[in-house]
Motif scaffolding. Structure first.
Motif, mmCIF file in Angstrom:
data_model
loop_
_atom_site.group_PDB
_atom_site.id
_atom_site.type_symbol
_atom_site.label_atom_id
_atom_site.label_comp_id
_atom_site.label_asym_id
_atom_site.label_seq_id
_atom_site.Cartn_x
_atom_site.Cartn_y
_atom_site.Cartn_z
ATOM 1 N N VAL A 109 0.850 -1.192 0.000
ATOM 2 C CA VAL A 109 0.000 0.000 0.000
ATOM 3 C C VAL A 109 0.884 1.240 0.000
ATOM 4 O O VAL A 109 1.863 1.329 0.746
ATOM 5 C CB VAL A 109 -0.931 0.005 1.228
ATOM 6 N N THR A 111 1.253 5.466 0.460
ATOM 7 C CA THR A 111 0.622 6.590 1.135
ATOM 8 C C THR A 111 -0.016 7.494 0.087
ATOM 9 O O THR A 111 0.248 7.373 -1.119
ATOM 10 C CB THR A 111 1.653 7.396 1.933
ATOM 11 N N TYR A 134 -6.498 3.714 -8.999
ATOM 12 C CA TYR A 134 -6.534 4.296 -7.651
ATOM 13 C C TYR A 134 -7.867 4.973 -7.355
ATOM 14 O O TYR A 134 -8.428 4.811 -6.277
ATOM 15 C CB TYR A 134 -5.405 5.309 -7.485
ATOM 16 N N SER A 271 -1.092 -2.316 -6.533
ATOM 17 C CA SER A 271 -0.889 -1.525 -5.324
ATOM 18 C C SER A 271 -1.775 -0.286 -5.312
ATOM 19 O O SER A 271 -2.171 0.193 -4.245
ATOM 20 C CB SER A 271 0.581 -1.110 -5.197
ATOM 21 N N SER A 275 -4.286 0.609 -2.415
ATOM 22 C CA SER A 275 -4.238 1.918 -1.760
ATOM 23 C C SER A 275 -5.616 2.559 -1.740
ATOM 24 O O SER A 275 -5.989 3.226 -0.764
ATOM 25 C CB SER A 275 -3.238 2.824 -2.489
ATOM 26 N N HIS A 279 -7.061 3.604 1.869
ATOM 27 C CA HIS A 279 -7.302 5.020 2.146
ATOM 28 C C HIS A 279 -8.768 5.284 2.464
ATOM 29 O O HIS A 279 -9.081 6.166 3.273
ATOM 30 C CB HIS A 279 -6.829 5.873 0.964
#
Length: 323
Positions: A109, A111, A134, A271, A275, A279
């Motif tokens: 993951v 940031t 994403y 990834s 993420s 998040h």
């Protein structure tokens, strides 16, 4: 069937049975490869002459001699189960199989700052696709298989059709991406109109839709959102058309962006999807909603993201931070 025509062989019948049940094209190819490996392992004996013992021996060989992963062994097992249960109408006893060990790996993951840094190093179509991974939580192939009519700008959502497990679902279409997709679609439409003017512009449709709706392959709504740059050509018929982008183009672009951003994590296209889920959890979104957005059948699959939280309302603070 004409008298001189040979009946279809085992592999052809296996392939056709998978296609009849609307298995994805990549799944059909992968299952067929496993069938060929199984036959070669047993010196090309016919599966009707074999059964549970031979299947168990092959699966054990994969785990012990080749040391494949658990997911790879399970994939081979699924291919052989389909062969015996669906094509040959026989059941299998799988007792005694040495199963590959299932490693417990946490997803990689990024940031929010790392995601921003990666996306800023992408441009053009690669940036749009990565943004959907994403921003919408899509798998790479789900993004590449989007068709124009799958985007709903008014409702700010998109539809994933025939996703993993053959399921359809709706997920988010971020506003900032929608603004970038509009001019992109105008360019794609110009390419499509030029293809039509040159006598082509027909897109492949899933299953038998092309026969059911003969005009659909040239309609704008059925075209790929991310078509390949050059037309493919069938050397036998001379027919030309466009498929969607090859996934390797996005994978390589994302990898270059990760390295350029100085990120040491082994981050991939997947990834970005990880993420997205993490998040949302960090912002307090409920796990059931995230499950629906990701298209997970089992909540346990979504629950893995609770193990990578490091902040937010569901995070746990270290007592060292209280010193």
């Amino acid at each position: 069937m004409p008298e001189h025509a040979k009946p279809p062989g085992l592999i052809q019948r296996y392939r056709e049975e998978l296609q009849t049940r609307h298995y994805a094209r990549r799944t059909v190819t992968t299952y067929e490869q496993w069938l060929r490996r199984y036959l070669r392992f047993h010196s090309l004996r016919h599966p009707r002459e074999m059964g549970s013992a031979e299947v168990n021996a092959f699966l054990t060989h994969l785990a012990v001699d080749l040391q494949v992963s658990a997911s790879t062994q399970n994939q081979a097992l699924s291919a052989l189960l389909f062969l015996y249960r669906e094509l040959l109408e026989r059941d299998l006893e799988l007792a005694g199989v040495v199963r590959a060990r299932t490693p417990r790996r946490l997803p990689v993951v990024l940031t929010v700052e790392e995601v921003r840094s990666v996306l800023q190093r992408l441009d053009g179509t690669e940036a749009l696709v990565a943004g959907l991974l994403y921003g919408s939580g899509l798998r790479l192939m789900e993004a590449l298989r989007l068709r124009v009519h799958d985007l709903d700008f008014g409702r700010q959502e998109l539809t994933v059709r025939n996703g993993k497990g053959g399921k359809d679902r709706r997920t988010l279409l971020p506003r900032r991406l929608a603004e970038q997709l509009r001019p992109h679609l105008q360019e794609v439409k110009s390419i499509h109109q030029q293809d039509l003017a040159e006598g082509w512009g027909r897109v492949q449709l899933p299953h038998a839709l092309g026969r059911k709706y003969p005009h659909a392959p040239v309609e704008w709504g059925w075209q790929w959102v991310f078509p390949q740059q050059t037309r493919w050509c069938n050397p036998a018929s001379g027919e030309q058309g466009r498929h969607h982008m090859d996934p390797s183009l996005i994978q390589k672009a994302v990898r270059r962006a990760v390295l350029a951003a100085g990120i040491s994590k082994p981050a991939t296209c997947q990834s970005l999807r990880h993420s997205f889920a993490t998040h949302l959890l960090e912002r307090g979104q409920d796990i059931r909603t995230i499950q629906e957005l990701l298209g997970h059948s089992d909540l346990k699959t979504t629950m893995i993201y609770t193990h990578v939280l490091n902040r937010g309302p569901l995070g746990v603070s270290s007592p060292a931070d209280l010193l």
